[in-house]
Design a protein around this motif. Sequence first.
Motif, PDB file in Angstrom:
ATOM      1  N   ASP A  53       0.804  -1.226   0.000  1.00  0.00           N
ATOM      2  CA  ASP A  53       0.000   0.000   0.000  1.00  0.00           C
ATOM      3  C   ASP A  53       0.836   1.274   0.000  1.00  0.00           C
ATOM      4  O   ASP A  53       0.321   2.359  -0.222  1.00  0.00           O
ATOM      5  N   THR A  54       2.149   1.173   0.237  1.00  0.00           N
ATOM      6  CA  THR A  54       2.984   2.370   0.163  1.00  0.00           C
ATOM      7  C   THR A  54       3.119   2.853  -1.276  1.00  0.00           C
ATOM      8  O   THR A  54       3.536   3.966  -1.515  1.00  0.00           O
ATOM      9  N   ALA A  55       2.753   2.018  -2.243  1.00  0.00           N
ATOM     10  CA  ALA A  55       2.805   2.401  -3.647  1.00  0.00           C
ATOM     11  C   ALA A  55       1.532   3.120  -4.085  1.00  0.00           C
ATOM     12  O   ALA A  55       1.360   3.408  -5.262  1.00  0.00           O
ATOM     13  N   ALA A  56       0.651   3.400  -3.142  1.00  0.00           N
ATOM     14  CA  ALA A  56      -0.604   4.088  -3.477  1.00  0.00           C
ATOM     15  C   ALA A  56      -0.301   5.429  -4.139  1.00  0.00           C
ATOM     16  O   ALA A  56       0.609   6.148  -3.725  1.00  0.00           O
ATOM     17  N   ILE A  57      -1.070   5.740  -5.183  1.00  0.00           N
ATOM     18  CA  ILE A  57      -0.892   7.046  -5.809  1.00  0.00           C
ATOM     19  C   ILE A  57      -1.381   8.124  -4.846  1.00  0.00           C
ATOM     20  O   ILE A  57      -2.269   7.896  -4.030  1.00  0.00           O
ATOM     21  N   ARG A  58      -0.765   9.264  -4.944  1.00  0.00           N
ATOM     22  CA  ARG A  58      -1.209  10.440  -4.199  1.00  0.00           C
ATOM     23  C   ARG A  58      -1.598  11.490  -5.221  1.00  0.00           C
ATOM     24  O   ARG A  58      -0.937  11.652  -6.242  1.00  0.00           O
ATOM     25  N   VAL A  59      -2.682  12.183  -4.936  1.00  0.00           N
ATOM     26  CA  VAL A  59      -3.182  13.198  -5.856  1.00  0.00           C
ATOM     27  C   VAL A  59      -3.429  14.502  -5.110  1.00  0.00           C
ATOM     28  O   VAL A  59      -3.578  14.507  -3.888  1.00  0.00           O
ATOM     29  N   TYR A  60      -3.453  15.578  -5.880  1.00  0.00           N
ATOM     30  CA  TYR A  60      -3.887  16.865  -5.332  1.00  0.00           C
ATOM     31  C   TYR A  60      -4.960  17.407  -6.262  1.00  0.00           C
ATOM     32  O   TYR A  60      -4.984  17.131  -7.459  1.00  0.00           O
ATOM     33  N   GLN A  61      -5.874  18.150  -5.684  1.00  0.00           N
ATOM     34  CA  GLN A  61      -7.070  18.622  -6.378  1.00  0.00           C
ATOM     35  C   GLN A  61      -6.877  20.055  -6.844  1.00  0.00           C
ATOM     36  O   GLN A  61      -6.384  20.900  -6.108  1.00  0.00           O
ATOM     37  N   THR A  62      -7.262  20.321  -8.095  1.00  0.00           N
ATOM     38  CA  THR A  62      -7.286  21.685  -8.612  1.00  0.00           C
ATOM     39  C   THR A  62      -8.665  21.953  -9.219  1.00  0.00           C
ATOM     40  O   THR A  62      -9.398  21.028  -9.529  1.00  0.00           O
ATOM     41  N   SER A  63      -8.965  23.208  -9.406  1.00  0.00           N
ATOM     42  CA  SER A  63     -10.268  23.585  -9.959  1.00  0.00           C
ATOM     43  C   SER A  63     -10.349  23.241 -11.437  1.00  0.00           C
ATOM     44  O   SER A  63      -9.351  23.210 -12.145  1.00  0.00           O
ATOM     45  N   SER A  64     -11.559  23.024 -11.879  1.00  0.00           N
ATOM     46  CA  SER A  64     -11.846  22.775 -13.287  1.00  0.00           C
ATOM     47  C   SER A  64     -12.626  23.969 -13.836  1.00  0.00           C
ATOM     48  O   SER A  64     -13.251  24.696 -13.073  1.00  0.00           O
ATOM     49  N   LYS A  65     -12.608  24.126 -15.121  1.00  0.00           N
ATOM     50  CA  LYS A  65     -13.429  25.163 -15.751  1.00  0.00           C
ATOM     51  C   LYS A  65     -14.903  24.789 -15.695  1.00  0.00           C
ATOM     52  O   LYS A  65     -15.763  25.629 -15.863  1.00  0.00           O
ATOM     53  N   LYS A  66     -15.196  23.513 -15.444  1.00  0.00           N
ATOM     54  CA  LYS A  66     -16.572  23.032 -15.350  1.00  0.00           C
ATOM     55  C   LYS A  66     -17.072  23.251 -13.929  1.00  0.00           C
ATOM     56  O   LYS A  66     -16.435  22.819 -12.962  1.00  0.00           O
ATOM     57  N   ALA A  67     -18.181  23.919 -13.766  1.00  0.00           N
ATOM     58  CA  ALA A  67     -18.714  24.305 -12.451  1.00  0.00           C
ATOM     59  C   ALA A  67     -18.854  23.112 -11.513  1.00  0.00           C
ATOM     60  O   ALA A  67     -19.445  22.101 -11.868  1.00  0.00           O
ATOM     61  N   GLY A  68     -18.264  23.242 -10.326  1.00  0.00           N
ATOM     62  CA  GLY A  68     -18.371  22.220  -9.290  1.00  0.00           C
ATOM     63  C   GLY A  68     -17.475  21.016  -9.490  1.00  0.00           C
ATOM     64  O   GLY A  68     -17.526  20.078  -8.710  1.00  0.00           O
ATOM     65  N   CYS A  69     -16.656  21.025 -10.537  1.00  0.00           N
ATOM     66  CA  CYS A  69     -15.805  19.878 -10.844  1.00  0.00           C
ATOM     67  C   CYS A  69     -14.344  20.176 -10.514  1.00  0.00           C
ATOM     68  O   CYS A  69     -13.961  21.328 -10.330  1.00  0.00           O
ATOM     69  N   SER A  70     -13.553  19.111 -10.460  1.00  0.00           N
ATOM     70  CA  SER A  70     -12.133  19.216 -10.139  1.00  0.00           C
ATOM     71  C   SER A  70     -11.301  18.389 -11.102  1.00  0.00           C
ATOM     72  O   SER A  70     -11.803  17.505 -11.778  1.00  0.00           O
ATOM     73  N   GLN A  71     -10.017  18.703 -11.080  1.00  0.00           N
ATOM     74  CA  GLN A  71      -9.000  17.882 -11.723  1.00  0.00           C
ATOM     75  C   GLN A  71      -8.197  17.246 -10.604  1.00  0.00           C
ATOM     76  O   GLN A  71      -7.999  17.866  -9.556  1.00  0.00           O
TER      77      GLN A  71
END
Length: 175
Positions: A53-71
């Motif tokens: 499980d140490t190989a789990a991907i880590r992500v960070y969230q950024t805003s999307s141009k689509k309302a209420g959505c994220s990248q």
Amino acid sequence: MNIISLGFIASGLAAPTDGLDLFKLKVSSPVKNINDRYLSSNASAIGVYDIDDTAAIRVYQTSSKKAGCSQLHIYPVGIVDHALALVGSNGLMTLTDMVKPSGTKPADGLVMEWDTFRVSGGKLTNDGQGRWVAFPGAKDSWGVKWTDGSVFMTANYMPVEIVMEAAGKGRYNSE
């Protein structure tokens, strides 16, 4: 004439002053051998693989141009951007590690969504109707896909939820 290091200029412009909130993505399922396992990458496919499980991907969230959505971008930050994307057709899309998503065009007949993720109550979904499903693979692995319910699927899939679990802070270009 003063010469300023290009590295100094680039690092000053690109590096934020605050850290990034990092997340690991964990599967929630009534099936014991997939429940509470983290998503990781096997080449470009994101799923549950028979690895530590140490190989789990880590992500960070950024805003999307689509309302209420994220990248959701994959950490650590490198020279080339990696983000989570859904790629597929006919109502079934595979969760994928997409390289340079903003400049990538899907092949004919394929749909690619990388800026349509929604986070609510700590759970990850996609914009629009549908749900996460996992299909068993070799050696206790599971492929994770998004379905809108319009496609015929074999009976060996499991409905799952993807939980975003805090994984600390990160910084650009350093661990």
